[in-house]
Every structure is written in structure tokens, then in C-alpha cells.
Design a protein around this motif. Structure first.
Motif, PDB file in Angstrom:
ATOM      1  N   LEU A  21       1.000  -1.291  -0.071  1.00  0.00           N
ATOM      2  CA  LEU A  21      -0.176  -0.016   0.027  1.00  0.00           C
ATOM      3  C   LEU A  21       0.751   1.338  -0.296  1.00  0.00           C
ATOM      4  CD1 LEU A  21      -2.738   1.303   0.301  1.00  0.00           C
ATOM      5  CD2 LEU A  21      -2.668   1.091   2.616  1.00  0.00           C
ATOM      6  N   LEU A  22       0.308   2.328  -0.806  1.00  0.00           N
ATOM      7  CA  LEU A  22       1.390   3.320  -0.834  1.00  0.00           C
ATOM      8  C   LEU A  22       0.241   4.710  -0.322  1.00  0.00           C
ATOM      9  CD1 LEU A  22       2.784   3.608  -4.553  1.00  0.00           C
ATOM     10  CD2 LEU A  22       3.909   4.067  -2.269  1.00  0.00           C
ATOM     11  N   LEU A  23       0.752   5.353   0.654  1.00  0.00           N
ATOM     12  CA  LEU A  23       0.045   6.337   1.361  1.00  0.00           C
ATOM     13  C   LEU A  23       0.484   7.726   1.291  1.00  0.00           C
ATOM     14  CD1 LEU A  23      -1.607   5.205   4.697  1.00  0.00           C
ATOM     15  CD2 LEU A  23      -2.657   5.332   2.499  1.00  0.00           C
ATOM     16  N   PHE A  24      -0.475   8.715   0.894  1.00  0.00           N
ATOM     17  CA  PHE A  24       0.187  10.320   0.614  1.00  0.00           C
ATOM     18  C   PHE A  24      -0.804  10.980   1.690  1.00  0.00           C
ATOM     19  CE2 PHE A  24       0.623   8.258  -3.553  1.00  0.00           C
ATOM     20  CZ  PHE A  24       1.631   8.603  -4.002  1.00  0.00           C
ATOM     21  N   PRO A  25      -0.172  11.006   2.865  1.00  0.00           N
ATOM     22  CA  PRO A  25      -0.934  11.758   3.970  1.00  0.00           C
ATOM     23  C   PRO A  25      -0.716  13.328   4.009  1.00  0.00           C
ATOM     24  CG  PRO A  25       1.216  10.668   4.860  1.00  0.00           C
ATOM     25  CD  PRO A  25       1.203  10.340   3.443  1.00  0.00           C
ATOM     26  N   SER A  26      -1.596  14.003   4.471  1.00  0.00           N
ATOM     27  CA  SER A  26      -1.710  15.359   4.599  1.00  0.00           C
ATOM     28  C   SER A  26      -2.141  15.744   6.010  1.00  0.00           C
ATOM     29  CB  SER A  26      -2.486  15.894   3.581  1.00  0.00           C
ATOM     30  OG  SER A  26      -1.875  15.787   2.316  1.00  0.00           O
ATOM     31  N   TYR A  27      -1.349  16.506   6.712  1.00  0.00           N
ATOM     32  CA  TYR A  27      -1.704  16.811   8.001  1.00  0.00           C
ATOM     33  C   TYR A  27      -2.312  18.307   8.048  1.00  0.00           C
ATOM     34  CZ  TYR A  27      -1.181  18.525  12.851  1.00  0.00           C
ATOM     35  OH  TYR A  27      -1.580  19.196  13.999  1.00  0.00           O
ATOM     36  N   GLY A  28      -3.548  18.412   8.974  1.00  0.00           N
ATOM     37  CA  GLY A  28      -4.170  19.705   9.252  1.00  0.00           C
ATOM     38  C   GLY A  28      -5.477  20.042   8.748  1.00  0.00           C
ATOM     39  N   PHE A  29      -6.030  18.731   8.201  1.00  0.00           N
ATOM     40  CA  PHE A  29      -7.327  19.057   7.451  1.00  0.00           C
ATOM     41  C   PHE A  29      -8.325  17.978   8.243  1.00  0.00           C
ATOM     42  CE2 PHE A  29      -3.921  19.669   4.367  1.00  0.00           C
ATOM     43  CZ  PHE A  29      -4.307  20.965   3.961  1.00  0.00           C
ATOM     44  N   GLU A  30      -9.467  18.316   7.658  1.00  0.00           N
ATOM     45  CA  GLU A  30     -10.569  17.206   8.200  1.00  0.00           C
ATOM     46  C   GLU A  30     -10.203  15.616   7.570  1.00  0.00           C
ATOM     47  OE1 GLU A  30     -13.060  17.464  10.436  1.00  0.00           O
ATOM     48  OE2 GLU A  30     -12.248  19.635  10.848  1.00  0.00           O
ATOM     49  N   ALA A  31     -10.637  14.708   8.514  1.00  0.00           N
ATOM     50  CA  ALA A  31     -10.241  13.353   8.087  1.00  0.00           C
ATOM     51  C   ALA A  31     -11.073  12.978   6.846  1.00  0.00           C
ATOM     52  CB  ALA A  31     -10.640  12.402   8.967  1.00  0.00           C
ATOM     53  N   ALA A  32     -10.126  12.551   5.719  1.00  0.00           N
ATOM     54  CA  ALA A  32     -10.843  12.316   4.288  1.00  0.00           C
ATOM     55  C   ALA A  32      -9.680  11.428   3.687  1.00  0.00           C
ATOM     56  CB  ALA A  32     -10.980  13.404   3.453  1.00  0.00           C
ATOM     57  N   GLU A  33     -10.335  10.596   2.570  1.00  0.00           N
ATOM     58  CA  GLU A  33      -9.405   9.456   1.879  1.00  0.00           C
ATOM     59  C   GLU A  33     -10.260   9.657   0.691  1.00  0.00           C
ATOM     60  OE1 GLU A  33      -9.360   5.597   0.275  1.00  0.00           O
ATOM     61  OE2 GLU A  33     -10.925   6.003   1.637  1.00  0.00           O
ATOM     62  N   ARG A  34      -8.968   9.396  -0.292  1.00  0.00           N
ATOM     63  CA  ARG A  34      -9.421   9.151  -1.745  1.00  0.00           C
ATOM     64  C   ARG A  34      -8.400   8.115  -2.416  1.00  0.00           C
ATOM     65  NH1 ARG A  34      -6.395  12.119  -5.572  1.00  0.00           N
ATOM     66  NH2 ARG A  34      -5.126  13.547  -4.529  1.00  0.00           N
ATOM     67  N   ALA A  35      -8.899   7.543  -3.326  1.00  0.00           N
ATOM     68  CA  ALA A  35      -8.029   6.922  -4.309  1.00  0.00           C
ATOM     69  C   ALA A  35      -7.138   7.811  -5.108  1.00  0.00           C
ATOM     70  CB  ALA A  35      -8.710   5.698  -5.278  1.00  0.00           C
ATOM     71  N   VAL A  36      -5.975   7.304  -5.352  1.00  0.00           N
ATOM     72  CA  VAL A  36      -5.071   8.273  -6.339  1.00  0.00           C
ATOM     73  C   VAL A  36      -4.877   7.359  -7.599  1.00  0.00           C
ATOM     74  CG1 VAL A  36      -2.643   9.290  -6.417  1.00  0.00           C
ATOM     75  CG2 VAL A  36      -3.822   9.032  -4.185  1.00  0.00           C
ATOM     76  N   PRO A  37      -5.248   7.960  -8.589  1.00  0.00           N
ATOM     77  CA  PRO A  37      -4.788   7.355 -10.133  1.00  0.00           C
ATOM     78  C   PRO A  37      -3.273   7.181 -10.417  1.00  0.00           C
ATOM     79  CG  PRO A  37      -5.713   9.663 -10.255  1.00  0.00           C
ATOM     80  CD  PRO A  37      -5.766   9.337  -8.892  1.00  0.00           C
ATOM     81  N   PRO A  38      -3.225   5.998 -11.070  1.00  0.00           N
ATOM     82  CA  PRO A  38      -1.873   5.622 -11.419  1.00  0.00           C
ATOM     83  C   PRO A  38      -0.959   6.816 -11.923  1.00  0.00           C
ATOM     84  CG  PRO A  38      -3.389   3.800 -12.091  1.00  0.00           C
ATOM     85  CD  PRO A  38      -4.184   5.159 -11.683  1.00  0.00           C
ATOM     86  N   SER A  39      -1.502   7.838 -12.802  1.00  0.00           N
ATOM     87  CA  SER A  39      -0.635   8.668 -13.616  1.00  0.00           C
ATOM     88  C   SER A  39      -0.159   9.798 -12.440  1.00  0.00           C
ATOM     89  CB  SER A  39      -1.489   9.397 -14.602  1.00  0.00           C
ATOM     90  OG  SER A  39      -2.595  10.007 -13.977  1.00  0.00           O
ATOM     91  N   GLU A  40      -1.262  10.131 -11.520  1.00  0.00           N
ATOM     92  CA  GLU A  40      -0.723  11.062 -10.466  1.00  0.00           C
ATOM     93  C   GLU A  40       0.336  10.396  -9.412  1.00  0.00           C
ATOM     94  OE1 GLU A  40      -2.742  13.161  -6.544  1.00  0.00           O
ATOM     95  OE2 GLU A  40      -3.939  12.692  -8.025  1.00  0.00           O
ATOM     96  N   VAL A  41       0.001   9.009  -9.203  1.00  0.00           N
ATOM     97  CA  VAL A  41       1.221   8.305  -8.255  1.00  0.00           C
ATOM     98  C   VAL A  41       2.537   8.577  -9.010  1.00  0.00           C
ATOM     99  CG1 VAL A  41       1.716   6.208  -7.196  1.00  0.00           C
ATOM    100  CG2 VAL A  41      -0.637   6.819  -7.274  1.00  0.00           C
ATOM    101  N   PHE A  42       2.361   8.241 -10.425  1.00  0.00           N
ATOM    102  CA  PHE A  42       3.646   8.082 -10.977  1.00  0.00           C
ATOM    103  C   PHE A  42       4.580   9.482 -10.873  1.00  0.00           C
ATOM    104  CE2 PHE A  42       6.842   8.462 -14.336  1.00  0.00           C
ATOM    105  CZ  PHE A  42       6.960   7.131 -14.660  1.00  0.00           C
TER     106      PHE A  42
END
Length: 284
Positions: free
Chosen positions: A211-232
Motif C-alpha cells: 500500500l502507498l499512502l500520501f498523508p496530509s496533516y491539518g485537514f478534516e479526515a478524508a480519504e481518496r484513491a489516487v490514479p496511477p498517473s498522479e502516483v507516478f
């Protein structure tokens, strides 16, 4: 160099030489229990830019096999930070065996979770807090991806905790060993957490990323899938040697993006982040 220290962290060996004894003594204390390399892969030098700077307002210049000539020296009381920065610099500029990702890594059930993001995203803090919950700590600075196998190799150096994260992690790991508090560094207050003995004992065991996670601190709890192009694109930006590896780097990164699901999470506090991580992991 008058004072010398050698250590192997994961698959990489370092030799650190210093004009002063204090940084070497701190390294020896904090890295006690780590193995020594047969032959170091990289050398780090801590030296005064001018001879009198060894004694008068002593300042530490970071050198080694690779160096940044315009880097500002650090005061001697931040010599431990200089040594850690020197080791990281050798990896960033000289590592060619592994694809490097500026990411933290932890392991559970024989699989790795990789977390990467901008400075302040909380990846070091989260990896330390997850280790308090039974995850194996694999590293907080670099994740080492083997281009041939796709496996993640551990690089469990000291965990660099900054500012408010120091007390958060100290509260979660009351029995852990910590280095001295380094106040007023270019990144604020820093204190190094020593990975536990289990992390050191297992650091020669690579695992597959799950699993790859891109965390961001300081925002309301939320989660979304990241498309392969953005991940790359994000991972090319997070790698210090992707371009230097050429085709090997492109192939390794492409395979990682294709094989491993990626999610972005926002979180307001560490309890929320840990809960989100555990939920995503259990859903794999």
C-alpha cells in the motif's frame, strides 16, 4: 579524521569521520546494537571549514564522497544532526543500487506500507506511532526499492522527530531510547528516536510493498484513491535518484505504480491518521 565511526543501516554501510569526538560519541551511543559494515559504501566527513573553527565558535561542515559545496555549516552542538544529514546526503546523491523514495516504511504481515508526502505531512511521526502498535519500523527517510525484485529494503536510521511530534511520540513510546534535544536547528527542535531492537534485527529482510499512502496533516479526515498517473508523478518527485538510474528507475517505478494500490489521506490529528491507516490496511 581523528574520530571515526562505522555502521550498517539495512544494506548500506557508512564510515563517519569527525574532527571532534562529541558527534562520534553520540553516534556510538545511539547506534549501539547496529552491525558494522565489512566495507563501507559511503564516507562522511565532519570538519571545520577553517582550522580555527575547530576551537573558536566551532562549526561543522558536512563532506564525504558527495557533498553540496554551498551548504551552510552547523554549530558543534548540532554535530549529531550534521552526521545524519551527511549519511542522507550520500544516499541521495550516490545511491545507484536501489531506487530511493523519500518515504517512511513500516511492515506488517510480511508486507510494507509506504508513506510519502511534503515536509510536515507527518510520515516520520506516523511510522513511529505505528511501530508502537506492533508494526515493524523499516525507515523514515528513504524507502529502498530493489529494481530487480520490486521488494522494499529497510533503512532504519534514527527517526528524526520535529517540534510537537517529539512529545507525541515520547508519550506513545515511553520505554524508547531518544537522542539529545537539538534546539534551534534550521528545521526547529529535533530529537532522534532510536528504532527498537526488532527493527534492527529484521532490517536485512526485504518485503513486498502492499500500500502507498500520501498523508496530509491539518485537514478534516478524508480519504481518496489516487490514479496511477498522479502516483507516478508524485513518486518521481519523491525520488532522489530516479533520473540517475535511467531505464532501471523507470521500470522499477512503473512496476510499483502498477502493482500497489495508492490512497491519499487527510487527517486533523495523529489518532485519526492511525485509525485511517489501520482501516485501509485491514481492507487490503
Amino acid at each position: 579524521m581523528r574520530h571515526v565511526f562505522s555502521v550498517r543501516i539495512g544494506p548500506v554501510g557508512f564510515r563517519v569521520g569527525s574532527a571532534w569526538g562529541a558527534p562520534i560519541a553520540q553516534l556510538e551511543t545511539l547506534y549501539a546494537g547496529y552491525p558494522k559494515p565489512d566495507v563501507p559504501d559511503f564516507s562522511v566527513r565532519l570538519f571545520p571549514a577553517r582550522p580555527w573553527r575547530r576551537f573558536v565558535r566551532p562549526s561543522v561542515t558536512i563532506g564525504g564522497d558527495f557533498m553540496l559545496p554551498d551548504a551552510a555549516p552547523l554549530p558543534l552542538d548540532q554535530g549529531l544532526l550534521a552526521a545524519e544529514m551527511g549519511m542522507n546526503l550520500q544516499m541521495a546523491l550516490g545511491q545507484r543500487r536501489y531506487l530511493l523514495l523519500h518515504a517512511s516504511a513500516v511492515e506488517r504481515d510480511g508486507k510494507a506500507l509506504l508513506m510519502t508526502g511534503v515536509s510536515g505531512a507527518g510520515k516520520s511521526t506516523l511510522s513511529a506511532l505505528l511501530s508502537a502498535r506492533g508494526w515493524r519500523f523499516m525507515g523514515d527517510e528513504f524507502a529502498l526499492i530493489d529494481p530487480e525484485t520490486g521488494l522494499v529494503h529497510a533503512f532504519p536510521r534514527l527517526v528524526s522527530l520535529k517540534n510537537a511530534a517529539i512529545n507525541v511520540v515520547a508519550g506513545a513510546l515511553p520505554e524508547a531510547r531518544f537522542g539529545p534535544l537539538l534546539a534551534g536547528t534550521p528545521k526547529g527542535d529535533i530529537r532522534h528516536l532510536v528504532p527498537d531492537a526488532a527493527a534492527v534485527a529484521a532490517m536485512a529482510t526485504p518485503v513486498a510493498p502492499a500500500l502507498l499512502l500520501f498523508p496530509s496533516y491539518g485537514f478534516e479526515a478524508a480519504e481518496r484513491a489516487v490514479p496511477p498517473s498522479e502516483v507516478f508523478v508524485r513518486l518521481t518527485q519523491a525520488s532522489t535518484n530516479y533520473v540517475a538510474l535511467g531505464e532501471r528507475g523507470f521500470s522499477a517505478l512503473t512496476q510499483l505504480v502498477k502493482a500497489v494500490p495508492a490512497r491519499a489521506i487527510d487527517y486533523p490529528d495523529t489518532d485519526s491518521a492511525v485509525a485511517q491507516v489501520e482501516k485501509l490496511w485491514s481492507a487490503l
